[in-house]
Design a protein around this motif. Structure first.
Motif, short mmCIF file in Angstrom:
data_model
loop_
_atom_site.label_atom_id
_atom_site.label_comp_id
_atom_site.label_asym_id
_atom_site.label_seq_id
_atom_site.Cartn_x
_atom_site.Cartn_y
_atom_site.Cartn_z
N ILE A 134 0.48 -1.01 -0.48
CA ILE A 134 -0.39 0.30 -0.38
C ILE A 134 0.60 1.18 0.45
O ILE A 134 0.50 2.00 -0.97
CB ILE A 134 -0.72 0.22 1.51
N SER A 135 2.05 1.54 0.56
CA SER A 135 2.54 3.01 1.00
C SER A 135 3.55 2.54 -0.43
O SER A 135 4.07 3.52 -1.48
CB SER A 135 3.70 2.22 2.19
N TYR A 136 3.95 1.66 -1.13
CA TYR A 136 4.50 1.78 -2.82
C TYR A 136 3.25 2.43 -3.99
O TYR A 136 3.54 3.35 -4.15
CB TYR A 136 4.67 0.58 -2.91
N HIS A 137 2.22 2.15 -3.57
CA HIS A 137 0.96 2.49 -4.26
C HIS A 137 0.30 3.76 -3.92
O HIS A 137 0.31 5.29 -4.81
CB HIS A 137 -0.17 1.55 -4.63
N MET A 138 0.44 4.57 -2.74
CA MET A 138 0.55 5.63 -1.89
C MET A 138 2.03 6.76 -2.41
O MET A 138 1.12 7.76 -3.31
CB MET A 138 0.50 5.59 -0.57
N TYR A 139 3.48 6.14 -2.59
CA TYR A 139 3.81 6.75 -3.18
C TYR A 139 4.55 6.28 -4.26
O TYR A 139 6.03 5.64 -4.09
CB TYR A 139 4.64 6.66 -1.58
N PRO A 140 4.16 6.52 -5.06
CA PRO A 140 5.23 5.65 -6.31
C PRO A 140 6.89 6.19 -7.32
O PRO A 140 7.32 5.57 -7.48
CB PRO A 140 3.94 5.58 -7.55
N ASN A 141 6.42 7.04 -6.77
CA ASN A 141 7.65 7.82 -7.23
C ASN A 141 9.10 7.42 -5.83
O ASN A 141 10.16 7.69 -6.42
CB ASN A 141 7.20 9.90 -7.21
N LEU A 142 8.62 7.09 -4.38
CA LEU A 142 9.63 6.56 -4.03
C LEU A 142 10.42 4.91 -4.35
O LEU A 142 9.43 4.59 -4.43
CB LEU A 142 8.84 6.49 -2.73
N THR A 143 11.28 4.42 -3.76
CA THR A 143 11.34 3.65 -3.47
C THR A 143 10.47 2.49 -2.49
O THR A 143 10.04 2.95 -1.56
CB THR A 143 13.19 2.61 -2.85
N GLN A 144 10.45 0.45 -3.16
CA GLN A 144 9.38 -0.12 -1.93
C GLN A 144 9.39 0.78 -0.57
O GLN A 144 8.94 0.55 0.56
CB GLN A 144 9.26 -0.84 -1.89
N ASN A 145 11.54 0.48 0.12
CA ASN A 145 11.41 0.66 1.06
C ASN A 145 11.49 2.16 1.99
O ASN A 145 11.36 2.32 3.11
CB ASN A 145 13.27 0.30 1.34
N THR A 146 12.00 2.92 1.11
CA THR A 146 11.82 4.60 1.14
C THR A 146 9.71 4.74 1.71
O THR A 146 10.08 5.36 2.17
CB THR A 146 12.48 5.06 0.53
N ALA A 147 9.69 4.36 0.75
CA ALA A 147 8.20 4.74 1.03
C ALA A 147 7.68 4.02 2.26
O ALA A 147 6.35 4.15 2.56
CB ALA A 147 7.61 3.99 -0.61
N LYS A 148 7.61 3.15 2.15
CA LYS A 148 7.42 1.88 3.79
C LYS A 148 8.13 2.60 4.86
O LYS A 148 6.62 2.87 5.89
CB LYS A 148 7.78 0.40 3.72
N THR A 149 9.17 3.10 5.06
CA THR A 149 9.57 4.04 6.02
C THR A 149 8.96 5.46 6.33
O THR A 149 8.09 5.53 7.22
CB THR A 149 11.25 4.06 5.77
N LYS A 150 8.35 5.30 5.22
CA LYS A 150 7.90 7.09 5.11
C LYS A 150 6.11 6.64 5.72
O LYS A 150 5.89 7.40 6.39
CB LYS A 150 7.84 7.80 3.34
N LEU A 151 5.95 5.80 5.33
CA LEU A 151 3.99 5.82 5.13
C LEU A 151 4.46 5.28 7.46
O LEU A 151 3.13 5.43 8.02
CB LEU A 151 3.63 4.66 4.83
N SER A 152 5.40 4.34 7.88
CA SER A 152 5.25 3.81 8.88
C SER A 152 5.58 5.46 9.58
O SER A 152 5.07 5.17 11.33
CB SER A 152 6.70 3.48 8.95
N ASN A 153 6.42 6.01 9.46
CA ASN A 153 7.07 6.99 9.85
C ASN A 153 5.54 8.18 10.63
O ASN A 153 5.30 8.65 11.49
CB ASN A 153 8.04 8.06 9.63
N LYS A 154 4.65 7.87 9.78
CA LYS A 154 3.88 8.81 9.10
C LYS A 154 2.63 8.41 10.45
O LYS A 154 1.75 8.76 11.43
CB LYS A 154 3.55 9.09 8.09
#
Length: 78
Positions: free
Chosen positions: A19-39
């Motif tokens: 879900i994080s990768y689909h929310m933030y498709p311009n980021l790598t999977q790891n970065t998107a996951k970290t971003k969503l997790s932090n939020k």
């Protein structure tokens, strides 16, 4: 639609990474996951507290929209 078909079709969206990768498709999977997790955890990162903003909710709705019809079909089956 069977449960197996539902899971196989939407496997890429049914976890935090997906879900994080689909929310933030311009980021790598790891970065998107970290971003969503932090939020979600409202962590202090950089100069401020991370939090879910309306644009994040919009991105989540867009990411999950493709699941909506298939989930409804599966849930309504008897």
């Amino acid at each position: 639609m069977t449960f197996k078909e539902l899971i196989e079709k939407h496997r890429d969206k049914l976890n935090m990474v997906g879900i994080s990768y689909h929310m933030y498709p311009n980021l790598t999977q790891n970065t998107a996951k970290t971003k969503l997790s932090n939020k979600l955890s409202e962590l202090q990162v950089g100069s401020g507290k991370q939090r879910i903003l309306p644009r994040d909710e919009d991105a989540a709705r867009k990411a999950l929209l493709s699941l909506k019809d298939d989930l409804t079909k599966f849930i309504d089956q008897e």
